[in-house]
Enzyme design. Structure first.
Site, PDB file in Angstrom:
ATOM      1  N   GLY A  27       0.823  -1.208   0.000  1.00  0.00           N
ATOM      2  CA  GLY A  27       0.000   0.000   0.000  1.00  0.00           C
ATOM      3  C   GLY A  27       0.856   1.256   0.000  1.00  0.00           C
ATOM      4  O   GLY A  27       2.073   1.209   0.218  1.00  0.00           O
ATOM      5  N   THR A  29       1.093   3.807   2.032  1.00  0.00           N
ATOM      6  CA  THR A  29       1.765   4.250   3.261  1.00  0.00           C
ATOM      7  C   THR A  29       3.110   3.540   3.396  1.00  0.00           C
ATOM      8  O   THR A  29       4.134   4.171   3.676  1.00  0.00           O
ATOM      9  CB  THR A  29       0.882   3.951   4.490  1.00  0.00           C
ATOM     10  OG1 THR A  29      -0.439   4.407   4.217  1.00  0.00           O
ATOM     11  CG2 THR A  29       1.417   4.604   5.745  1.00  0.00           C
ATOM     12  N   GLY A  94      -6.513  -4.915   2.824  1.00  0.00           N
ATOM     13  CA  GLY A  94      -6.847  -5.540   1.538  1.00  0.00           C
ATOM     14  C   GLY A  94      -7.429  -4.588   0.523  1.00  0.00           C
ATOM     15  O   GLY A  94      -7.857  -5.009  -0.556  1.00  0.00           O
ATOM     16  N   GLY A  95      -7.409  -3.281   0.853  1.00  0.00           N
ATOM     17  CA  GLY A  95      -7.904  -2.291  -0.110  1.00  0.00           C
ATOM     18  C   GLY A  95      -7.148  -2.374  -1.435  1.00  0.00           C
ATOM     19  O   GLY A  95      -7.693  -2.099  -2.498  1.00  0.00           O
ATOM     20  N   GLY A  96      -5.884  -2.775  -1.347  1.00  0.00           N
ATOM     21  CA  GLY A  96      -5.077  -2.907  -2.567  1.00  0.00           C
ATOM     22  C   GLY A  96      -5.057  -4.342  -3.073  1.00  0.00           C
ATOM     23  O   GLY A  96      -4.363  -4.651  -4.045  1.00  0.00           O
ATOM     24  N   GLU A 102      -0.466 -10.729   2.930  1.00  0.00           N
ATOM     25  CA  GLU A 102      -0.293  -9.954   4.178  1.00  0.00           C
ATOM     26  C   GLU A 102      -0.670 -10.800   5.389  1.00  0.00           C
ATOM     27  O   GLU A 102      -0.029 -10.734   6.434  1.00  0.00           O
ATOM     28  CB  GLU A 102      -1.152  -8.693   4.145  1.00  0.00           C
ATOM     29  CG  GLU A 102      -0.616  -7.650   3.188  1.00  0.00           C
ATOM     30  CD  GLU A 102      -1.468  -6.391   3.141  1.00  0.00           C
ATOM     31  OE1 GLU A 102      -0.925  -5.359   2.793  1.00  0.00           O
ATOM     32  OE2 GLU A 102      -2.668  -6.466   3.442  1.00  0.00           O
ATOM     33  N   LYS A 120      -7.770   6.958   9.461  1.00  0.00           N
ATOM     34  CA  LYS A 120      -8.225   5.573   9.267  1.00  0.00           C
ATOM     35  C   LYS A 120      -8.705   4.944  10.581  1.00  0.00           C
ATOM     36  O   LYS A 120      -9.104   3.787  10.603  1.00  0.00           O
ATOM     37  CB  LYS A 120      -7.100   4.750   8.667  1.00  0.00           C
ATOM     38  CG  LYS A 120      -6.787   5.186   7.225  1.00  0.00           C
ATOM     39  CD  LYS A 120      -5.619   4.424   6.719  1.00  0.00           C
ATOM     40  CE  LYS A 120      -5.439   4.678   5.230  1.00  0.00           C
ATOM     41  NZ  LYS A 120      -4.211   4.066   4.746  1.00  0.00           N
TER      42      LYS A 120
HETATM   43  O1  R5P Z   1      -4.082  -4.638   0.120  1.00  0.00           O
HETATM   44  C1  R5P Z   1      -3.555  -3.639   0.579  1.00  0.00           C
HETATM   45  C2  R5P Z   1      -3.127  -3.475   1.963  1.00  0.00           C
HETATM   46  O2  R5P Z   1      -3.899  -4.141   2.910  1.00  0.00           O
HETATM   47  C3  R5P Z   1      -2.791  -2.055   2.395  1.00  0.00           C
HETATM   48  O3  R5P Z   1      -1.962  -2.163   3.522  1.00  0.00           O
HETATM   49  C4  R5P Z   1      -4.004  -1.212   2.766  1.00  0.00           C
HETATM   50  O4  R5P Z   1      -4.914  -1.217   1.689  1.00  0.00           O
HETATM   51  C5  R5P Z   1      -3.609   0.246   3.105  1.00  0.00           C
HETATM   52  O5  R5P Z   1      -3.105   0.865   1.959  1.00  0.00           O
HETATM   53  P1  R5P Z   1      -2.762   2.413   1.901  1.00  0.00           P
HETATM   54  O6  R5P Z   1      -1.559   2.632   2.756  1.00  0.00           O
HETATM   55  O7  R5P Z   1      -2.495   2.680   0.435  1.00  0.00           O
HETATM   56  O8  R5P Z   1      -3.969   3.162   2.376  1.00  0.00           O
END
Ligand code: R5P
Length: 225
Positions: A27, A29, A94-96, A102, A120
């Site tokens: 992700g 971050t 899992g947004g990505g 993971e 968040k």
């Molecule tokens: O599948 C993606 C992961 O779980 C990421 O850690 C989660 O989506 C956070 O992503 P971001 O830092 O882009 O908000």
């Protein structure tokens, strides 16, 4: 580095040392954190092993001059992002679409440290979207079973009009959940359905949350019982 980035960099002092085996999450971050990790490792001449949780993370590590491996016999700490987190050390991820790797990396880790912006943070697991990785084979039947068993609605994730495919060749179902009163029970019910490979609900192993905004960084530690 701005102060906040400096503070985030300094958190590495407590997480990474010589011979640490580190899971590196996915992700934006974590991608933003990787250059600081690379700097920290090189400045301190540390021999560490890095286990990426997605192909994209592996590419980002490579771009930062860091090697990846999955040939390890333990993981000391995993540093990962989240879509949402609670004060009870539960995270939705899992947004990505990287949830399965993971979960594997995180669950083989001694501890998971979540790094996430403080917007968040959620008080309760109400009205959330939970990503669930499912088998592509018979995905419609699996989806129906999930919806009927749990009484929820779902959407098959798409990207640019095509079904989104994970690093593992699977599909992601985004599940809309009005309320989860017992997250562990909910997860057990989901995982009992054949074809459900993993959920983005992290209820165990997280024992530190580093949340930040433009001005400050806060660290929450779970008490070890
Ligand atoms: O599948 C993606 C992961 O779980 C990421 O850690 C989660 O989506 C956070 O992503 P971001 O830092 O882009 O908000």
């Amino acid at each position: 580095m701005t102060n906040i980035k400096n503070d985030l960099y300094n958190t590495l002092n407590t997480l990474v040392s010589h011979h640490t085996v580190i899971g590196i999450g996915s992700g934006s971050t974590i991608e933003g954190y990787i250059p600081y990790l690379a700097k920290y490792i090189s400045e301190n001449e540390l021999a560490v092993k890095l286990v990426p949780t997605s192909m994209k993370t592996e590419r980002k590590l490579k771009e930062a001059g860091l090697k990846s491996t999955d040939e390890i016999d333990r993981i000391d700490v995993t540093i990962d992002g989240a879509n949402q987190f609670t004060d009870d050390f539960i995270a939705i991820k899992g947004g990505g679409g990287s949830l399965l790797r993971e979960k594997i990396v995180g669950y083989f880790s001694e501890s998971i440290v979540i790094v996430a912006s403080d917007n968040k943070h959620i008080e309760e697991l109400h009205h959330i979207t939970l990503p669930v990785e499912i088998n592509a084979y018979m995905h419609r039947v699996i989806t129906d079973m999930i919806e009927q068993t749990l009484g929820i609605s779902t959407v098959l994730r798409k990207k640019e009009g095509e079904i989104f495919i994970t690093d593992n060749g699977n599909y992601v179902l985004d599940c809309f959940l009005p309320d989860i009163s017992d997250p562990s029970l909910f997860e057990r019910k989901l995982m009992a359905i054949p074809g459900v490979l993993e959920t983005g609900l992290f209820t165990k192993h997280i024992n530190q949350i580093i949340s930040f905004n433009d001005d400050e960084i806060k660290t929450l530690y779970k008490e070890r019982l």
